[in-house]
Design a protein around this motif. Structure first.
Motif, PDB file in Angstrom:
ATOM      1  N   GLY A 126       0.821  -1.212   0.000  1.00  0.00           N
ATOM      2  CA  GLY A 126       0.000   0.000   0.000  1.00  0.00           C
ATOM      3  C   GLY A 126       0.847   1.250   0.000  1.00  0.00           C
ATOM      4  O   GLY A 126       1.870   1.327  -0.668  1.00  0.00           O
ATOM      5  N   PHE A 127       0.449   2.204   0.797  1.00  0.00           N
ATOM      6  CA  PHE A 127       1.088   3.511   0.825  1.00  0.00           C
ATOM      7  C   PHE A 127       2.329   3.518   1.717  1.00  0.00           C
ATOM      8  O   PHE A 127       2.421   2.772   2.679  1.00  0.00           O
ATOM      9  CB  PHE A 127       0.109   4.577   1.327  1.00  0.00           C
ATOM     10  CG  PHE A 127      -1.073   4.756   0.426  1.00  0.00           C
ATOM     11  CD1 PHE A 127      -0.976   5.548  -0.701  1.00  0.00           C
ATOM     12  CD2 PHE A 127      -2.271   4.113   0.695  1.00  0.00           C
ATOM     13  CE1 PHE A 127      -2.062   5.710  -1.545  1.00  0.00           C
ATOM     14  CE2 PHE A 127      -3.354   4.260  -0.150  1.00  0.00           C
ATOM     15  CZ  PHE A 127      -3.254   5.067  -1.271  1.00  0.00           C
ATOM     16  N   CYS A 128       3.246   4.428   1.418  1.00  0.00           N
ATOM     17  CA  CYS A 128       4.440   4.622   2.236  1.00  0.00           C
ATOM     18  C   CYS A 128       4.012   5.043   3.644  1.00  0.00           C
ATOM     19  O   CYS A 128       3.134   5.894   3.801  1.00  0.00           O
ATOM     20  CB  CYS A 128       5.322   5.696   1.610  1.00  0.00           C
ATOM     21  SG  CYS A 128       6.801   6.062   2.586  1.00  0.00           S
ATOM     22  N   PRO A 129       4.638   4.486   4.699  1.00  0.00           N
ATOM     23  CA  PRO A 129       4.274   4.859   6.064  1.00  0.00           C
ATOM     24  C   PRO A 129       4.832   6.214   6.505  1.00  0.00           C
ATOM     25  O   PRO A 129       4.462   6.734   7.539  1.00  0.00           O
ATOM     26  CB  PRO A 129       4.863   3.729   6.905  1.00  0.00           C
ATOM     27  CG  PRO A 129       6.028   3.266   6.115  1.00  0.00           C
ATOM     28  CD  PRO A 129       5.622   3.411   4.672  1.00  0.00           C
ATOM     29  N   ASN A 130       5.717   6.787   5.700  1.00  0.00           N
ATOM     30  CA  ASN A 130       6.291   8.094   6.012  1.00  0.00           C
ATOM     31  C   ASN A 130       5.212   9.162   5.761  1.00  0.00           C
ATOM     32  O   ASN A 130       4.768   9.342   4.633  1.00  0.00           O
ATOM     33  CB  ASN A 130       7.514   8.351   5.128  1.00  0.00           C
ATOM     34  CG  ASN A 130       8.184   9.676   5.384  1.00  0.00           C
ATOM     35  OD1 ASN A 130       7.621  10.578   5.998  1.00  0.00           O
ATOM     36  ND2 ASN A 130       9.401   9.809   4.897  1.00  0.00           N
ATOM     37  N   PRO A 131       4.795   9.897   6.790  1.00  0.00           N
ATOM     38  CA  PRO A 131       3.707  10.863   6.614  1.00  0.00           C
ATOM     39  C   PRO A 131       4.050  12.026   5.675  1.00  0.00           C
ATOM     40  O   PRO A 131       3.152  12.724   5.202  1.00  0.00           O
ATOM     41  CB  PRO A 131       3.432  11.368   8.032  1.00  0.00           C
ATOM     42  CG  PRO A 131       4.649  11.055   8.818  1.00  0.00           C
ATOM     43  CD  PRO A 131       5.293   9.865   8.165  1.00  0.00           C
ATOM     44  N   ARG A 132       5.324  12.231   5.399  1.00  0.00           N
ATOM     45  CA  ARG A 132       5.733  13.314   4.478  1.00  0.00           C
ATOM     46  C   ARG A 132       5.881  12.841   3.040  1.00  0.00           C
ATOM     47  O   ARG A 132       6.338  13.589   2.191  1.00  0.00           O
ATOM     48  CB  ARG A 132       7.037  13.927   4.967  1.00  0.00           C
ATOM     49  CG  ARG A 132       6.878  14.708   6.269  1.00  0.00           C
ATOM     50  CD  ARG A 132       8.202  15.223   6.746  1.00  0.00           C
ATOM     51  NE  ARG A 132       8.997  14.103   7.229  1.00  0.00           N
ATOM     52  CZ  ARG A 132       9.356  13.917   8.495  1.00  0.00           C
ATOM     53  NH1 ARG A 132       9.045  14.791   9.400  1.00  0.00           N
ATOM     54  NH2 ARG A 132      10.045  12.868   8.850  1.00  0.00           N
ATOM     55  N   CYS A 133       5.524  11.580   2.792  1.00  0.00           N
ATOM     56  CA  CYS A 133       5.696  11.004   1.453  1.00  0.00           C
ATOM     57  C   CYS A 133       4.351  10.524   0.929  1.00  0.00           C
ATOM     58  O   CYS A 133       3.568   9.931   1.662  1.00  0.00           O
ATOM     59  CB  CYS A 133       6.690   9.844   1.527  1.00  0.00           C
ATOM     60  SG  CYS A 133       6.957   9.012  -0.052  1.00  0.00           S
ATOM     61  N   ASP A 134       4.108  10.768  -0.357  1.00  0.00           N
ATOM     62  CA  ASP A 134       2.869  10.266  -0.953  1.00  0.00           C
ATOM     63  C   ASP A 134       3.141   9.083  -1.868  1.00  0.00           C
ATOM     64  O   ASP A 134       2.345   8.739  -2.723  1.00  0.00           O
ATOM     65  CB  ASP A 134       2.117  11.380  -1.688  1.00  0.00           C
ATOM     66  CG  ASP A 134       2.936  12.003  -2.802  1.00  0.00           C
ATOM     67  OD1 ASP A 134       4.088  11.573  -3.029  1.00  0.00           O
ATOM     68  OD2 ASP A 134       2.419  12.923  -3.456  1.00  0.00           O
ATOM     69  N   GLY A 135       4.297   8.425  -1.659  1.00  0.00           N
ATOM     70  CA  GLY A 135       4.655   7.252  -2.456  1.00  0.00           C
ATOM     71  C   GLY A 135       3.671   6.113  -2.284  1.00  0.00           C
ATOM     72  O   GLY A 135       3.119   5.910  -1.201  1.00  0.00           O
ATOM     73  N   GLU A 136       3.477   5.370  -3.353  1.00  0.00           N
ATOM     74  CA  GLU A 136       2.540   4.249  -3.338  1.00  0.00           C
ATOM     75  C   GLU A 136       3.179   2.945  -3.772  1.00  0.00           C
ATOM     76  O   GLU A 136       2.499   1.935  -3.896  1.00  0.00           O
ATOM     77  CB  GLU A 136       1.343   4.554  -4.241  1.00  0.00           C
ATOM     78  CG  GLU A 136       0.529   5.727  -3.772  1.00  0.00           C
ATOM     79  CD  GLU A 136      -0.664   5.991  -4.671  1.00  0.00           C
ATOM     80  OE1 GLU A 136      -1.103   5.070  -5.389  1.00  0.00           O
ATOM     81  OE2 GLU A 136      -1.168   7.128  -4.646  1.00  0.00           O
ATOM     82  N   GLN A 137       4.497   2.964  -3.998  1.00  0.00           N
ATOM     83  CA  GLN A 137       5.157   1.734  -4.433  1.00  0.00           C
ATOM     84  C   GLN A 137       6.217   1.338  -3.408  1.00  0.00           C
ATOM     85  O   GLN A 137       7.177   2.063  -3.163  1.00  0.00           O
ATOM     86  CB  GLN A 137       5.812   1.910  -5.803  1.00  0.00           C
ATOM     87  CG  GLN A 137       6.402   0.617  -6.319  1.00  0.00           C
ATOM     88  CD  GLN A 137       6.923   0.744  -7.737  1.00  0.00           C
ATOM     89  OE1 GLN A 137       6.724   1.755  -8.394  1.00  0.00           O
ATOM     90  NE2 GLN A 137       7.617  -0.279  -8.180  1.00  0.00           N
ATOM     91  N   LEU A 138       6.004   0.166  -2.816  1.00  0.00           N
ATOM     92  CA  LEU A 138       6.939  -0.391  -1.847  1.00  0.00           C
ATOM     93  C   LEU A 138       7.517  -1.669  -2.434  1.00  0.00           C
ATOM     94  O   LEU A 138       6.780  -2.603  -2.736  1.00  0.00           O
ATOM     95  CB  LEU A 138       6.231  -0.683  -0.518  1.00  0.00           C
ATOM     96  CG  LEU A 138       5.571   0.508   0.165  1.00  0.00           C
ATOM     97  CD1 LEU A 138       4.758   0.038   1.366  1.00  0.00           C
ATOM     98  CD2 LEU A 138       6.605   1.519   0.593  1.00  0.00           C
ATOM     99  N   ASN A 139       8.823  -1.704  -2.602  1.00  0.00           N
ATOM    100  CA  ASN A 139       9.487  -2.878  -3.158  1.00  0.00           C
ATOM    101  C   ASN A 139      10.090  -3.723  -2.058  1.00  0.00           C
ATOM    102  O   ASN A 139      10.661  -3.200  -1.091  1.00  0.00           O
ATOM    103  CB  ASN A 139      10.594  -2.461  -4.126  1.00  0.00           C
ATOM    104  CG  ASN A 139      10.052  -1.855  -5.402  1.00  0.00           C
ATOM    105  OD1 ASN A 139       8.888  -2.042  -5.746  1.00  0.00           O
ATOM    106  ND2 ASN A 139      10.892  -1.121  -6.096  1.00  0.00           N
TER     107      ASN A 139
END
Length: 121
Positions: free
Chosen positions: A30-43
C-alpha cells in the motif's frame, strides 16, 4: 514471509518506498508509512543481517491467546536490535543468550532454525 535463507545466511525481508527510500519491517503493502511522502510503491528488499542491541528483556510467562505456547512454557530472551544499514529497530527472539549475557550496544546477527529467525552472537 518475514525472512529468507540464501546460501545458508538468514536475511530479514522488508519493503522500501521507491519515492523516499523509507524502509519498513515487517514488510507492508500500500502507501508509504512516512507521513511526508505520498509514495505508493513499496518494493521488497533484504535488510541488514546484523545490528546492535538497543534494548532487551525476557519473557517469563506465556503470551496470551491466540498464541499457543508449548507446555511446559520455556522463557525466552527478546532483543530490540537497531539494524546496521537501515537504522530501524527490529524486535526478535535471541538464541542461546540470556539477559545476563546481553548489553546495550552489543552486536548481534541473524540466524534461523526450525522455521524461525533469531538473533545470535
Amino acid at each position: 514471509m518475514w525472512f529468507t535463507v540464501e546460501d545458508g545466511l538468514t536475511y530479514l525481508v522488508g519493503t522500501q518506498c521507491t519515492a523516499c527510500r523509507t524502509v519498513c519491517f515487517p514488510p507492508k503493502t500500500g502507501f508509504c508509512p512516512n507521513p511526508r511522502c505520498d509514495g505508493e510503491q513499496l518494493n521488497e528488499t533484504r535488510l541488514s543481517r546484523s545490528g546492535r542491541v538497543w534494548s532487551y528483556t525476557n519473557s517469563c510467562y506465556p503470551p496470551p491467546e491466540p498464541f499457543e505456547a508449548a507446555e511446559p512454557y520455556v522463557p525466552i530472551t527478546i532483543a530490540a536490535v537497531e539494524l546496521d544499514r537501515e537504522k530501524i529497530v527490529v524486535l526478535g527472539r535471541v538464541k542461546d543468550l540470556t539477559v545476563a549475557d546481553l548489553s546495550v550496544g552489543m552486536e548481534l546477527e541473524l540466524t534461523s532454525e526450525d522455521g524461525v529467525w533469531l538473533w545470535t552472537r
